[in-house]
Design a protein around this motif. Structure first.
Motif, PDB file in Angstrom:
ATOM      1  N   PRO A  54     -38.130 -35.487   2.744  1.00  0.00           N
ATOM      2  CA  PRO A  54     -39.262 -34.882   2.042  1.00  0.00           C
ATOM      3  C   PRO A  54     -39.704 -33.545   2.622  1.00  0.00           C
ATOM      4  CG  PRO A  54     -39.900 -36.953   3.102  1.00  0.00           C
ATOM      5  CD  PRO A  54     -38.440 -36.779   3.303  1.00  0.00           C
ATOM      6  N   ASP A  55     -39.436 -33.319   3.905  1.00  0.00           N
ATOM      7  CA  ASP A  55     -39.814 -32.051   4.535  1.00  0.00           C
ATOM      8  C   ASP A  55     -38.734 -30.980   4.376  1.00  0.00           C
ATOM      9  OD1 ASP A  55     -38.113 -33.578   6.168  1.00  0.00           O
ATOM     10  OD2 ASP A  55     -38.764 -32.506   7.973  1.00  0.00           O
ATOM     11  N   GLN A  56     -37.659 -31.283   3.679  1.00  0.00           N
ATOM     12  CA  GLN A  56     -36.545 -30.343   3.522  1.00  0.00           C
ATOM     13  C   GLN A  56     -36.398 -29.861   2.084  1.00  0.00           C
ATOM     14  OE1 GLN A  56     -33.680 -33.137   5.285  1.00  0.00           O
ATOM     15  NE2 GLN A  56     -33.227 -31.527   6.762  1.00  0.00           N
ATOM     16  N   LYS A  57     -37.449 -29.852   1.325  1.00  0.00           N
ATOM     17  CA  LYS A  57     -37.395 -29.405  -0.070  1.00  0.00           C
ATOM     18  C   LYS A  57     -37.265 -27.891  -0.131  1.00  0.00           C
ATOM     19  CE  LYS A  57     -37.805 -33.503  -1.719  1.00  0.00           C
ATOM     20  NZ  LYS A  57     -36.621 -34.185  -2.142  1.00  0.00           N
ATOM     21  N   ILE A  58     -36.601 -27.411  -1.172  1.00  0.00           N
ATOM     22  CA  ILE A  58     -36.464 -25.973  -1.378  1.00  0.00           C
ATOM     23  C   ILE A  58     -36.839 -25.655  -2.819  1.00  0.00           C
ATOM     24  CG2 ILE A  58     -34.643 -25.725   0.352  1.00  0.00           C
ATOM     25  CD1 ILE A  58     -32.640 -25.456  -1.973  1.00  0.00           C
ATOM     26  N   GLU A  59     -37.159 -24.405  -3.054  1.00  0.00           N
ATOM     27  CA  GLU A  59     -37.456 -23.931  -4.407  1.00  0.00           C
ATOM     28  C   GLU A  59     -36.352 -22.974  -4.834  1.00  0.00           C
ATOM     29  OE1 GLU A  59     -39.773 -24.306  -6.940  1.00  0.00           O
ATOM     30  OE2 GLU A  59     -40.391 -26.068  -5.798  1.00  0.00           O
ATOM     31  N   VAL A  60     -35.676 -23.316  -5.917  1.00  0.00           N
ATOM     32  CA  VAL A  60     -34.664 -22.433  -6.491  1.00  0.00           C
ATOM     33  C   VAL A  60     -35.316 -21.761  -7.693  1.00  0.00           C
ATOM     34  CG1 VAL A  60     -32.387 -22.304  -7.561  1.00  0.00           C
ATOM     35  CG2 VAL A  60     -32.803 -23.933  -5.706  1.00  0.00           C
ATOM     36  N   THR A  61     -35.282 -20.438  -7.723  1.00  0.00           N
ATOM     37  CA  THR A  61     -35.956 -19.710  -8.792  1.00  0.00           C
ATOM     38  C   THR A  61     -35.270 -19.931 -10.143  1.00  0.00           C
ATOM     39  OG1 THR A  61     -34.637 -17.715  -8.478  1.00  0.00           O
ATOM     40  CG2 THR A  61     -36.681 -17.887  -7.186  1.00  0.00           C
ATOM     41  N   ASN A  62     -36.046 -19.824 -11.198  1.00  0.00           N
ATOM     42  CA  ASN A  62     -35.490 -19.940 -12.547  1.00  0.00           C
ATOM     43  C   ASN A  62     -34.470 -18.838 -12.815  1.00  0.00           C
ATOM     44  OD1 ASN A  62     -36.905 -22.239 -13.239  1.00  0.00           O
ATOM     45  ND2 ASN A  62     -38.657 -21.100 -14.034  1.00  0.00           N
ATOM     46  N   SER A  63     -34.681 -17.647 -12.233  1.00  0.00           N
ATOM     47  CA  SER A  63     -33.723 -16.562 -12.447  1.00  0.00           C
ATOM     48  C   SER A  63     -32.368 -16.889 -11.810  1.00  0.00           C
ATOM     49  CB  SER A  63     -34.268 -15.233 -11.922  1.00  0.00           C
ATOM     50  OG  SER A  63     -34.494 -15.309 -10.531  1.00  0.00           O
ATOM     51  N   LEU A  64     -32.355 -17.543 -10.657  1.00  0.00           N
ATOM     52  CA  LEU A  64     -31.091 -17.941 -10.038  1.00  0.00           C
ATOM     53  C   LEU A  64     -30.412 -19.037 -10.865  1.00  0.00           C
ATOM     54  CD1 LEU A  64     -29.119 -17.566  -7.684  1.00  0.00           C
ATOM     55  CD2 LEU A  64     -30.381 -19.346  -6.469  1.00  0.00           C
ATOM     56  N   ILE A  65     -31.179 -19.961 -11.402  1.00  0.00           N
ATOM     57  CA  ILE A  65     -30.619 -21.008 -12.260  1.00  0.00           C
ATOM     58  C   ILE A  65     -30.010 -20.376 -13.510  1.00  0.00           C
ATOM     59  CG2 ILE A  65     -31.200 -22.995 -13.718  1.00  0.00           C
ATOM     60  CD1 ILE A  65     -33.300 -23.717 -11.524  1.00  0.00           C
ATOM     61  N   ARG A  66     -30.707 -19.404 -14.112  1.00  0.00           N
ATOM     62  CA  ARG A  66     -30.151 -18.702 -15.285  1.00  0.00           C
ATOM     63  C   ARG A  66     -28.861 -17.971 -14.915  1.00  0.00           C
ATOM     64  NH1 ARG A  66     -35.505 -17.746 -16.319  1.00  0.00           N
ATOM     65  NH2 ARG A  66     -35.465 -15.683 -15.384  1.00  0.00           N
ATOM     66  N   GLU A  67     -28.852 -17.331 -13.761  1.00  0.00           N
ATOM     67  CA  GLU A  67     -27.663 -16.605 -13.304  1.00  0.00           C
ATOM     68  C   GLU A  67     -26.486 -17.565 -13.097  1.00  0.00           C
ATOM     69  OE1 GLU A  67     -25.358 -13.342 -12.233  1.00  0.00           O
ATOM     70  OE2 GLU A  67     -27.388 -13.311 -13.038  1.00  0.00           O
ATOM     71  N   ALA A  68     -26.740 -18.733 -12.538  1.00  0.00           N
ATOM     72  CA  ALA A  68     -25.686 -19.729 -12.309  1.00  0.00           C
ATOM     73  C   ALA A  68     -25.107 -20.240 -13.626  1.00  0.00           C
ATOM     74  CB  ALA A  68     -26.233 -20.897 -11.496  1.00  0.00           C
ATOM     75  N   ASN A  69     -25.917 -20.297 -14.662  1.00  0.00           N
ATOM     76  CA  ASN A  69     -25.473 -20.798 -15.959  1.00  0.00           C
ATOM     77  C   ASN A  69     -24.928 -19.709 -16.875  1.00  0.00           C
ATOM     78  OD1 ASN A  69     -26.005 -23.600 -15.688  1.00  0.00           O
ATOM     79  ND2 ASN A  69     -28.184 -23.157 -15.824  1.00  0.00           N
TER      80      ASN A  69
END
Length: 178
Positions: free
Chosen positions: A57-72
């Motif tokens: 639970p202390d190792q959560k990260i936030e991946v931006t929506n722009s990076l998710i769009r770029e990956a797709n």
């Protein structure tokens, strides 16, 4: 084996996972830690020597929506001459034409910018069920020159997911912490 996409805070990777028992760890929004992986031609390979753990639970990260769009986002075919031969390609494209030959099938696909390239399918990718307008999600196809033209060629780990024209396909997104 299966294919996935994982992301850190600031970059994403296509992944080939050779242990099918790990599939439940590679789910949308699941934060995982991967160690002892192998990186080859920009693709992460997870094999029997690799470890995949769910993050605490202390190792959560936030991946931006722009990076998710770029990956797709699928690559532009017009950029392929800059990539160099042997690059591995992933992406969602539209089937434009299909030509069945005695040993191969040539799938002419189109990118979002209406550029075309041929995909050479053989073996399990010979004459797959698909018609003009269907969406082809390509996984792990290699860029090669055949008859002086750039083409995408299937290999041992290639995969095509076909979505029939008119049906909605919701892509999966995966997150991971390195």
């Amino acid at each position: 084996m299966f294919h996935a996409t994982v992301a850190t805070v600031n970059e994403y990777f296509h992944v080939k996972v050779f242990n099918i028992n790990l599939k439940e760890k590679f789910t949308k929004k699941n934060v995982i830690i991967i160690s002892n992986y192998f990186k080859f031609k920009g693709i992460l390979e997870i094999n029997e020597a690799s470890s995949v753990f769910e993050a605490g639970p202390d190792q959560k990260i936030e991946v931006t929506n722009s990076l998710i769009r770029e990956a797709n986002k699928p690559p532009k075919f017009s950029d392929f001459p800059n990539y160099g031969l042997g690059v591995v390609v992933y992406g969602l494209f539209t089937l434009h034409k299909k030509k069945v030959n005695p040993k191969t099938t040539i799938y002419e696909i189109q990118d979002d910018w209406e550029n075309n390239i041929e995909v050479v399918g053989h073996g399990k990718w010979y004459n797959i069920n698909g018609k003009e307008g269907d969406k082809f999600q390509l996984f792990c196809f290699q860029l090669k020159t055949i008859d002086k033209q750039l083409k995408l060629v299937c290999g041992d780990h290639s995969f095509i997911k076909v979505t029939k024209a008119g049906k909605k396909n919701t892509p999966c997104r995966f997150e991971a912490k390195r």
